[in-house]
Motif scaffolding. Structure first.
Motif, PDB file in Angstrom:
ATOM      1  N   ARG A   1      38.955  34.122  46.716  1.00 50.13           N
ATOM      2  CA  ARG A   1      38.857  34.865  45.464  1.00 50.13           C
ATOM      3  C   ARG A   1      39.340  34.006  44.295  1.00 50.13           C
ATOM      4  O   ARG A   1      39.851  32.908  44.499  1.00 50.13           O
ATOM      5  CB  ARG A   1      39.697  36.144  45.584  1.00 50.13           C
ATOM      6  N   LYS A   2      39.211  34.546  43.104  1.00 50.77           N
ATOM      7  CA  LYS A   2      39.556  33.779  41.901  1.00 50.77           C
ATOM      8  C   LYS A   2      40.999  33.247  41.978  1.00 50.77           C
ATOM      9  O   LYS A   2      41.923  34.021  42.250  1.00 50.77           O
ATOM     10  CB  LYS A   2      39.379  34.686  40.673  1.00 50.77           C
TER      11      LYS A   2
ATOM     12  N   GLU B   1      42.656  31.751  44.068  1.00 48.13           N
ATOM     13  CA  GLU B   1      43.454  31.898  45.279  1.00 48.13           C
ATOM     14  C   GLU B   1      43.898  30.556  45.870  1.00 48.13           C
ATOM     15  O   GLU B   1      45.049  30.408  46.299  1.00 48.13           O
ATOM     16  CB  GLU B   1      42.638  32.663  46.322  1.00 48.13           C
TER      17      GLU B   1
ATOM     18  N   LEU C   1      34.397  35.470  50.718  1.00 48.61           N
ATOM     19  CA  LEU C   1      33.381  36.101  49.871  1.00 48.61           C
ATOM     20  C   LEU C   1      31.967  35.925  50.413  1.00 48.61           C
ATOM     21  O   LEU C   1      31.043  36.581  49.935  1.00 48.61           O
ATOM     22  CB  LEU C   1      33.469  35.523  48.448  1.00 48.61           C
TER      23      LEU C   1
ATOM     24  N   LEU D   1      28.569  33.308  43.936  1.00 47.70           N
ATOM     25  CA  LEU D   1      30.009  33.388  44.196  1.00 47.70           C
ATOM     26  C   LEU D   1      30.789  33.472  42.888  1.00 47.70           C
ATOM     27  O   LEU D   1      31.774  34.206  42.787  1.00 47.70           O
ATOM     28  CB  LEU D   1      30.466  32.164  44.994  1.00 47.70           C
ATOM     29  N   ALA D   2      30.331  32.731  41.891  1.00 45.12           N
ATOM     30  CA  ALA D   2      31.035  32.730  40.604  1.00 45.12           C
ATOM     31  C   ALA D   2      30.976  34.124  39.979  1.00 45.12           C
ATOM     32  O   ALA D   2      31.971  34.639  39.453  1.00 45.12           O
ATOM     33  CB  ALA D   2      30.415  31.696  39.678  1.00 45.12           C
TER      34      ALA D   2
ATOM     35  N   ARG E   1      33.287  36.468  42.016  1.00 45.13           N
ATOM     36  CA  ARG E   1      34.707  36.171  41.785  1.00 45.13           C
ATOM     37  C   ARG E   1      35.215  36.843  40.510  1.00 45.13           C
ATOM     38  O   ARG E   1      36.284  37.441  40.491  1.00 45.13           O
ATOM     39  CB  ARG E   1      34.877  34.672  41.634  1.00 45.13           C
ATOM     40  N   GLU E   2      34.398  36.767  39.454  1.00 45.33           N
ATOM     41  CA  GLU E   2      34.822  37.354  38.180  1.00 45.33           C
ATOM     42  C   GLU E   2      34.875  38.878  38.278  1.00 45.33           C
ATOM     43  O   GLU E   2      35.831  39.507  37.849  1.00 45.33           O
ATOM     44  CB  GLU E   2      33.859  36.939  37.047  1.00 45.33           C
TER      45      GLU E   2
ATOM     46  N   ASP F   1      35.174  40.738  40.904  1.00 39.80           N
ATOM     47  CA  ASP F   1      36.237  41.137  41.826  1.00 39.80           C
ATOM     48  C   ASP F   1      37.608  41.029  41.149  1.00 39.80           C
ATOM     49  O   ASP F   1      38.470  41.896  41.313  1.00 39.80           O
ATOM     50  CB  ASP F   1      36.169  40.227  43.071  1.00 39.80           C
ATOM     51  N   ALA F   2      37.788  39.970  40.361  1.00 42.53           N
ATOM     52  CA  ALA F   2      39.080  39.782  39.680  1.00 42.53           C
ATOM     53  C   ALA F   2      39.323  40.921  38.695  1.00 42.53           C
ATOM     54  O   ALA F   2      40.444  41.440  38.585  1.00 42.53           O
ATOM     55  CB  ALA F   2      39.108  38.438  38.971  1.00 42.53           C
TER      56      ALA F   2
END
Ligand code: XMP
Length: 513
Positions: free
Chosen positions: A254-255, A257, A396, A409-410, A413-414, A416-417
């Protein structure tokens, strides 16, 4: 070593470690030992009490696990549970038979509360039963202290000799007053003071690890999850720089991590150990290109993980020990080989083939998750890590539906954050057991400004569960969902729709792939 100890003699029941854990909850150290341990060895460990566990057999089958009857006259308090209770009856000359009516599940029991074992238990209380045999007749010298409608002897005791037996399972939470029963045994009958705490575990485990490892070298695969982190810190406390931790960053975290793991365990962090971070994103992305099938993704990630880990290990040279953060539920899971594979769960994908080591060390093997978290706190790990929600090994990759790409994924990640940030802001991170965003394959039409968009949909998942075997979707407040949705659509380019998943498990699983 701790002075007060309860030994749990393992006859193959499902809940054996749970018994040990409940005893530890009474602040008394407990350990599970196989029933094949000779009586002399048991006595040498100087237990304050011994608990016989349940088990799948019938005591009247000669091939079933039995125990040395001399244990009943050794002067140490004994508590038998389920099979263990029947075994005591059998050993002491009572009669055990196949019950005319089996009892499974919640059952009402009528208890004689003047028993020292059942003190403070209500005269009528609910217990968890799971048996097909029963004690048809208690042995001479034993008093029956509880009954159910179908079970004439749900508990019995020889108080003078401090031998007790319960047909029900006090260790299971469904037994309403089970903790009282175990506490009565451990603190009352066995006379334990209850001075054991997690810091005693740290001391004991560190001493044991030091003795086992000596001046050997230890290699540990660190994922940044709770278990491997706690295992690594414990080992670092025991053997310092003899420990090398390899953190494979597969680019599916994740972002931020990966950097967080490095900040804790790397050279700037507080712990003494050798830390190696391998940035292997490109290798993983390369191998995942074009792959859409979930199990294939898992397999590739598991294999690639091992390969990267092996390459690093080879650079280090031969090590003596391979450390793993295996915790007790993993032990049970791997023991239940016959259960159907719904998904192949693996964090590090098994053991590497080409890493030379003598032995495995698993310092958390007897602990449950919440005990590992407590241990982590005791060891000074940051709360953000210790109370971290579970995160799957394949990361992810199983939350991007279909092919995994750097771009997808990018986006995920955003999104999810943002979801995690808002959950924390609303204090819901303390109550939801797992929550995350998923990037679906759905593209849909939207309006943004004056223009038409044709972008991706993000699904939000949040569940309440105690064991992750079943789960209920979290009833999140609309305002929180609203804020998350507005923020994701505004802040994450490429997303124009946010969905909230209201499916429970079963029929859905927690993860999407
Ligand atoms: P499911 O999706 O099976 O998830 O309902 C139950 C729990 O298991 C986690 N999970 C995994 N963990 N590797 C892991 O280490 C995996 O491949 C994997 N798949 C699911 C999931 O996050 C949830 O906590």
């Amino acid at each position: 070593m701790p002075q007060e100890k309860i030994l749990v003699l393992d006859f193959g029941g499902q809940y054996n470690q749970l018994i040990a854990r409940r005893v530890r909850e009474c602040h008394v150290y407990a350990e599970v030992v196989p029933y094949t341990t000779p009586l002399s060895a048991l006595l040498a460990m100087e237990p304050a009490g011994i608990i016989f566990t349940g088990g799948p057999n019938s005591v009247y089958d000669d091939a079933s696990p039995h125990y040395d009857p001399a244990i009943l006259t050794a002067g140490i308090p004994v508590l038998g549970i389920c099979y263990g209770a029947q075994l005591i009856a059998h050993m002491a000359g009572g009669r055990v038979e196949s019950a005319p009516v089996s009892e499974y599940g919640r059952t009402t029991v009528f208890a004689e509360t003047d028993s020292r074992l059942l003190r403070h238990v209500h005269a009528q209380t609910t217990v968890w039963m799971s048996h097909t045999d029963y004690i048809a007749q208690a042995p001479e010298g034993f008093r029956v202290t509880a009954r159910t409608e179908n079970c004439p002897c749900a508990a019995m005791e020889n108080d003078a000799q401090r031998i007790y037996a319960v047909q029900f399972h006090p260790e299971v939470l469904h037994t309403q007053e089970g903790k009282i029963v175990l506490r009565n045994f451990v603190r009352g009958i066995c006379g334990c003071r209850g001075s054991w705490r997690m810091d005693s575990f740290v001391q004991t485990a560190v001493a044991q690890m030091r003795e086992k490892i000596g001046d050997g070298r230890v290699l540990c695969a660190l994922s940044g999850g709770v278990d491997s982190s706690v295992a690594a810190v414990l080992l670092s406390k025991a053997v310092g720089r003899q420990l090398t931790c390899v953190f494979v960053d597969h680019g599916l975290l994740r972002k931020n991590e990966g950097d967080e793991v490095e900040a804790i365990f790397g050279p700037q962090g507080p712990y003494e150990l050798n830390f190696i971070r391998v940035n292997a994103q490109e290798r993983f992305y390369g191998r995942l290109a074009g792959v859409t099938e979930p199990e294939k993704k898992r397999k590739i990630i598991g294999e690639e993980f091992i390969r990267v880990f092996e390459e690093e290990a080879k650079k280090i040279g031969a090590v003596d020990f391979l450390a793993q953060g295996t915790i007790y539920p993993d032990v049970i899971e791997s023991g239940l080989g016959a259960s159907a594979t719904i998904k192949s769960h693996h964090n590090v994908g098994g053991l590497p083939d080409h890493v030379e080591f003598r032995e495995i060390v698993e310092p958390l093997r007897m602990l449950f998750k919440d005990e590992v978290r407590r241990l982590g706190r005791e060891l000074g790990l940051p709360e953000s890590l210790v109370s971290r929600q579970p995160f799957p090994g394949p990361g992810l990759a199983i939350r991007v539906i279909g092919e995994v790409t750097g771009e997808k994924l990018a986006i995920l990640r955003e999104a999810d954050a943002i979801f995690r940030e808002e959950m924390a802001e609303a204090g819901l991170d303390k109550t939801a057991n797992q929550y995350f965003a998923v990037l679906t394959e759905l593209r849909s039409v939207g309006v943004m400004g004056d223009g038409r968009s044709y972008d991706r949909a993000v699904a939000l998942r949040s569940v309440q569960t105690s064991d992750f075997m079943t789960a209920d979707f979290s009833r999140l407040p609309w305002e929180v969902l609203d804020r998350v949705s507005v923020r994701i659509v505004n802040e994450v380019r490429g997303v124009n729709r946010v969905l909230y998943d209201i499916t429970s498990k079963p029929p859905a699983t927690v993860e999407y792939e």
